[in-house]
Design an enzyme around this catalytic site. Structure first.
Site, mmCIF file in Angstrom:
data_model
loop_
_atom_site.group_PDB
_atom_site.id
_atom_site.type_symbol
_atom_site.label_atom_id
_atom_site.label_comp_id
_atom_site.label_asym_id
_atom_site.label_seq_id
_atom_site.Cartn_x
_atom_site.Cartn_y
_atom_site.Cartn_z
ATOM 1 N N LYS A 477 0.836 -1.200 0.000
ATOM 2 C CA LYS A 477 0.000 0.000 0.000
ATOM 3 C C LYS A 477 0.876 1.257 0.000
ATOM 4 O O LYS A 477 2.066 1.172 0.311
ATOM 5 C CB LYS A 477 -0.914 -0.003 1.224
ATOM 6 C CG LYS A 477 -0.146 -0.083 2.535
ATOM 7 C CD LYS A 477 -1.047 -0.410 3.710
ATOM 8 C CE LYS A 477 -0.244 -0.320 4.998
ATOM 9 N NZ LYS A 477 -0.894 -0.997 6.105
ATOM 10 N N ARG A 575 -10.369 0.692 14.746
ATOM 11 C CA ARG A 575 -10.253 1.446 13.504
ATOM 12 C C ARG A 575 -11.338 0.932 12.557
ATOM 13 O O ARG A 575 -12.352 1.581 12.395
ATOM 14 C CB ARG A 575 -8.846 1.261 12.916
ATOM 15 C CG ARG A 575 -8.539 2.112 11.725
ATOM 16 C CD ARG A 575 -7.062 2.072 11.337
ATOM 17 N NE ARG A 575 -6.636 0.759 10.831
ATOM 18 C CZ ARG A 575 -5.413 0.500 10.363
ATOM 19 N NH1 ARG A 575 -4.479 1.433 10.387
ATOM 20 N NH2 ARG A 575 -5.096 -0.685 9.917
ATOM 21 N N TYR A 703 16.655 31.701 3.755
ATOM 22 C CA TYR A 703 15.499 32.474 4.201
ATOM 23 C C TYR A 703 15.557 32.739 5.705
ATOM 24 O O TYR A 703 15.870 31.850 6.482
ATOM 25 C CB TYR A 703 14.215 31.688 3.926
ATOM 26 C CG TYR A 703 13.825 31.622 2.468
ATOM 27 C CD1 TYR A 703 13.604 32.776 1.724
ATOM 28 C CD2 TYR A 703 13.668 30.391 1.842
ATOM 29 C CE1 TYR A 703 13.233 32.698 0.387
ATOM 30 C CE2 TYR A 703 13.293 30.308 0.507
ATOM 31 C CZ TYR A 703 13.086 31.462 -0.209
ATOM 32 O OH TYR A 703 12.711 31.393 -1.523
ATOM 33 N N MET A 752 12.076 25.074 -0.851
ATOM 34 C CA MET A 752 11.159 24.148 -1.513
ATOM 35 C C MET A 752 11.913 23.068 -2.286
ATOM 36 O O MET A 752 11.617 21.880 -2.167
ATOM 37 C CB MET A 752 10.225 24.919 -2.457
ATOM 38 C CG MET A 752 9.123 24.055 -3.027
ATOM 39 S SD MET A 752 8.133 24.895 -4.246
ATOM 40 C CE MET A 752 7.161 26.006 -3.252
HETATM 41 C C1 LIG Z 1 -0.112 -1.787 6.834
HETATM 42 C C2 LIG Z 1 -0.696 -3.000 7.401
HETATM 43 C C3 LIG Z 1 0.107 -4.099 7.766
HETATM 44 C C4 LIG Z 1 1.605 -4.082 7.724
HETATM 45 O O1 LIG Z 1 2.140 -3.480 8.854
HETATM 46 P P1 LIG Z 1 3.723 -3.359 9.099
HETATM 47 O O2 LIG Z 1 3.831 -2.884 10.481
HETATM 48 O O3 LIG Z 1 4.216 -2.402 8.106
HETATM 49 O O4 LIG Z 1 4.255 -4.726 8.901
HETATM 50 C C5 LIG Z 1 -0.532 -5.244 8.186
HETATM 51 N N1 LIG Z 1 -1.860 -5.314 8.263
HETATM 52 C C6 LIG Z 1 -2.671 -4.277 7.953
HETATM 53 C C7 LIG Z 1 -4.129 -4.419 8.086
HETATM 54 C C8 LIG Z 1 -2.107 -3.089 7.511
HETATM 55 O O5 LIG Z 1 -2.906 -2.052 7.211
#
Ligand SMILES: *Cc1c(COP(=O)(O)O)cnc(C)c1O
Length: 808
Positions: A477, A575, A703, A752
């Site tokens: 992801k 969540r 800056y 930037m």
């Molecule tokens: C992102 C995620 C993981 C992976 O977690 P890590 O700590 O990066 O290994 C596992 N399960 C779910 C549901 C996630 O959203």
């Protein structure tokens, strides 16, 4: 090579004898993706940590392969000839050893901790005028790589140069058997601890086994080697500081050489100690081979740096470039074409190829073989550059030729390259780097380099903690945690992970469009994306009743049957996910339908990385076990169960269940320093120095004038800023970068697109590389200064930063 099955059985040490028949073996292969002479290929079915080629044998049979070496029971049609052995890798080595025995010309075997590949490549550059050389391509020096290199020997060759690398005790005997070196070269031995050996002595003992049947060993003269080497083997030595066969003395950029009472000097092309040692080894070898000193004096300054990687780069007009612009022998062409097939993102595969040197074949035979190779790899179009390839290459698709690189660059409309994967492969003299530079997508000089081998290593590390049957889902992801999703997904598909996890449907669609076929779970599906997901065969995470109802509605409209879904239970993260009060409704809905099937059930841990919250994690796990057992029994189903993320695997491995979900660990960041030490760094963020300003005491920088020089200072401006993802709060002396391996603190406010660093005591010039993070300045360190977690640093790096993927 015609071999009787009985002879082959004997060579391979086969368990089950086979019929007496003559086989015509013209090629061997270990990789189902890179087959050539299918019916004349002897396929060695290897089993790796993540990849078991036994799973693909029926595909291979369908492609025409008939000769197999296996170590498991397999069911193949009766005209397949199957040799069953205990260990297919050993069988491969034995087979190549048998083949190697046919040849009696001198063979150089090189080992050592550092410099093997460089010495091999340099000796090849230096000896080219005198021999028809067969050498190992790139750094093919492993238990598998060495046999694949040696099998390429043919009747035209008259010198072999092969390197051998080992990582564990007892490996060298096998490589010795395969290479059978007559001349041994030992390069630098290095410290003991970085390989699988406890002492330097033990390591040397193992390495030196490569030379046990050699006529001579060439090495630096040291007490350690003197004590370790066999008496039988002649020793031809070099040294900087004692009498040896060849004595060297370095004076600035000149190396003085004393050999058999004559003295001569060579200009050094590189002057760092490692290079000078490698040059000393090369000169000593040339002298041993009785090469004229006049030639040595001329040739050494011409040595070129050795480029060891095949680099994948983003090209203009949505092209993907594979840059192999530094070598063009026949062996490495095979490898590059395999890599092209693995990496290709487009239907269209173009190869830009220069004349090929040192193949050991006559031009007619050589280019006929090259044509065969290009056709077998289904290349769409070939552009030949050079006079030889122009006259001799025929029968390849859409062939165009140009006499030289300049003409090609002038006459060819480079803008016409579009949406294709292009392999650019040429020998050094053709300067194909000019072509690469023209075709590369123009972005600024800041790049994020991704080491694909490190990802494989990290995956193996976590797999080594799991039972062999436990499945792995890899979370890609957020663009592979910022590292690039397609290229990583492709690698993971090759490693046969069970699932990829993405956050949104769009990410999954991109992967499908790019040809990724393994199951993909969408973790946060939006109801509006369900139809798209179904169209692209993406599996939703289902986390509440409303969502399930919507999905079922669409499933019904589309007449789906048993469409895989993944149920998320909320065991304490609060969540997403079902909780106990939802179960009756959930179970009712699922009982009544066969539109969907629960492929897996899972939950997510909130504190798997926090030892102080161990109790809470155990409670979450227990809840999950209780709930999943209940749902399973009510529905009478048996889905895959999973709860562990990366730190879960590390800290709660006994709860791996049927599957784990690896994320951050794959990208090289572990839970603590112990774990980090066992992972390899994956991403390196690099930029360059744009300008250097020498400023007086009291001058201010940037800056808001927030940096004030306390003394005369040297300020370097580098090409990265907050728009690239470097937090502005990292400025003003909080953060630092590495320039030529030295720390340089950020001076003043981050802009930037640029920032300034204090490089007062650092030897730096315009164009020098600057490391923002990487192996020597880990993301974890930066996260500490940003007061955040490595996840955020990784995913902050802007998409305008070019990603470059490479394999060693
Ligand atoms: C992102 C995620 C993981 C992976 O977690 P890590 O700590 O990066 O290994 C596992 N399960 C779910 C549901 C996630 O959203």
């Amino acid at each position: 090579m015609k071999i009787e099955t009985s002879v082959l059985s004997d060579v391979l040490k086969t368990i089950t004898p086979v019929t007496k028949k003559e086989l015509n073996v013209l090629d061997i292969s270990i990789d189902s993706r890179s087959l050539r002479n299918t019916e004349n290929t002897l396929f060695f079915t290897l089993k790796g940590n993540n990849h078991n080629a036994h799973d693909f044998l029926n595909d291979l049979y369908a492609k025409g392969v008939r000769y197999f070496v296996v170590s498991q029971n397999v069911s193949l049609p009766s005209d397949a000839i199957v040799f069953k052995v205990d260990d297919t890798l050993r069988a491969l080595q034995r087979f190549v050893a048998f083949y190697r025995k046919k040849y009696t010309f001198p063979v150089i075997g090189i080992t050592g901790s550092n410099g093997k590949t460089i010495v091999k490549e340099w000796l090849n550059q230096l000896l080219l005028p005198f021999y028809n050389i067969i050498k190992s391509p790139k750094s093919y020096n492993s238990q598998v790589g060495v046999p694949l290199s040696v099998i390429a020997i043919n009747d035209e060759h008259n010198l072999g140069i092969f390197e051998a690398g080992i990582s564990q005790p007892n490996e060298m005997d096998f490589l010795e058997e395969v290479i059978q070196p007559t001349i041994g070269i030992l390069t630098n031995i290095g410290p003991a601890h970085n390989e699988g050996f406890s002492t330097k002595e033990e390591k040397l003992q193992e390495k030196i086994k490569l030379f046990k049947n050699a006529n001579v060993l060439i090495s630096e003269k040291t007490d350690l080697i003197a004590a370790s080497k066999s008496e039988k083997v002649k020793w031809f030595t070099w040294s900087f500081n004692q009498t040896a066969n060849v004595q060297f003395k370095k004076i600035d950029t000149v190396l003085k050489v004393n050999f058999e009472n004559t003295e001569f000097s060579v200009d050094l092309p590189f002057t760092d100690l490692a290079s000078v040692e490698n040059i000393a080894t090369c000169i000593t070898t040339l002298l041993f081979l009785k090469i004229d000193t006049k030639y040595i004096v001329e040739a050494i300054p011409q040595l070129q740096t050795v480029q060891m990687r095949l680099q994948v780069k983003k090209g203009m007009n949505d092209c993907l470039l594979i840059d192999d612009s530094y070598s063009s022998d026949y062996q490495s062409l095979k490898i590059a074409l395999d890599f092209l097939e693995q990496q290709k993102t487009h239907q269209q595969k173009t190869v830009i190829l220069s004349d090929i040197f040192q193949s050991g074949f006559t031009p007619e035979v050589l280019y006929q073989k090259v044509a065969q190779l290009l056709n077998q790899n289904h290349v769409t179009r070939v552009i030949g550059i050079g006079n030889k390839i122009g006259t001799h290459l025929t029968n390849v698709p859409q062939f165009q030729s140009y006499p030289d690189t300049e003409t090609f660059l002038n006459d060819f409309n480079l803008r016409s390259f579009r949406s294709e994967t292009i392999l650019i492969k040429g020998s050094r003299s053709f300067q194909f780097e000019k072509i690469v530079a023209e075709l590369e997508e123009k972005t600024h000089e800041t790049v994020l380099e991704i080491n694909l081998d490190a990802i494989s290593h990290n995956l193996n590390f976590y797999k080594s903690k799991l039972k062999p049957t436990t499945k792995v889902m890899v979370m890609v992801k957020a663009f592979g945690y910022g590292n690039g999703s397609y290229e990583i997904a492709k690698l993971l598909a090759h490693h046969q992970v069970s699932y990829l996890g993405v956050a949104f449907a769009d990410e999954g669609v991109e992967l499908r469009k790019a040809g990724i076929k393994i199951p993909i779970v969408v973790m946060n599906p939006e109801n509006s994306a369900f139809s798209t997901m179904i169209a692209y065969n993406l599996e939703p995470e289902i986390y509440n009743i409303d969502e399930l109802n919507t999905f079922l509605q669409i499933a019904e409209n589309q007449n789906l049957y048993n469409y895989p879904i993944h149920l998320k239970l909320n065991t304490g993260m609060n969540r997403l996910g079902f909780v106990e009060k939802d179960f009756d409704g959930l179970i009712n809905l699922l009982k009544q339908t066969n539109l969907v099937e629960v492929a897996s059930m899972f939950s997510h841990l909130a504190t798997s990385d926090m030892p102080e919250e161990r109790e809470f994690t155990l409670q979450q796990i227990q809840t999950f076990q209780k709930w999943s057992t209940y749902i399973k029994s009510e529905l009478n189903i048996n889905p895959v169960l999973h709860i562990l993320n990366t730190s879960g695997i590390y800290n709660f491995c006994e709860y791996q269940m049927d599957m784990v979900r690896v994320g951050i660990g794959l990208y090289g960041v572990g839970n603590d320093t112990n774990e980090d030490a066992q992972l390899q760094n994956v991403a390196t963020l690099k930029t360059v120095v744009l300008q250097i300003n020498d400023v007086e005491k009291d001058a201010t920088v940037g800056y808001g004038r927030r940096f004030k020089a306390e003394k005369k200072s040297k300020i370097a401006t580098i090409a990265i800023g907050y728009a690239d993802g470097i937090r502005r709060s990292y400025g003003n002396g909080k953060g630092y970068v590495l320039v030529n391996n030295q720390k340089a603190f950020i001076a003043g406010t981050i802009c930037m697109d640029m920032l300034m660093i204090d490089a007062t005591n650092i030897d730096v010039k315009i164009g020098d590389e600057v490391i923002v993070f990487g192996n020597d300045l880990r993301i974890t360190e930066i996260a500490k200064i940003w007061e955040t977690i490595p996840y955020e640093v990784m995913t902050s790096i802007s998409q305008r930063v070019k990603r470059i993927f490479y394999k060693e």
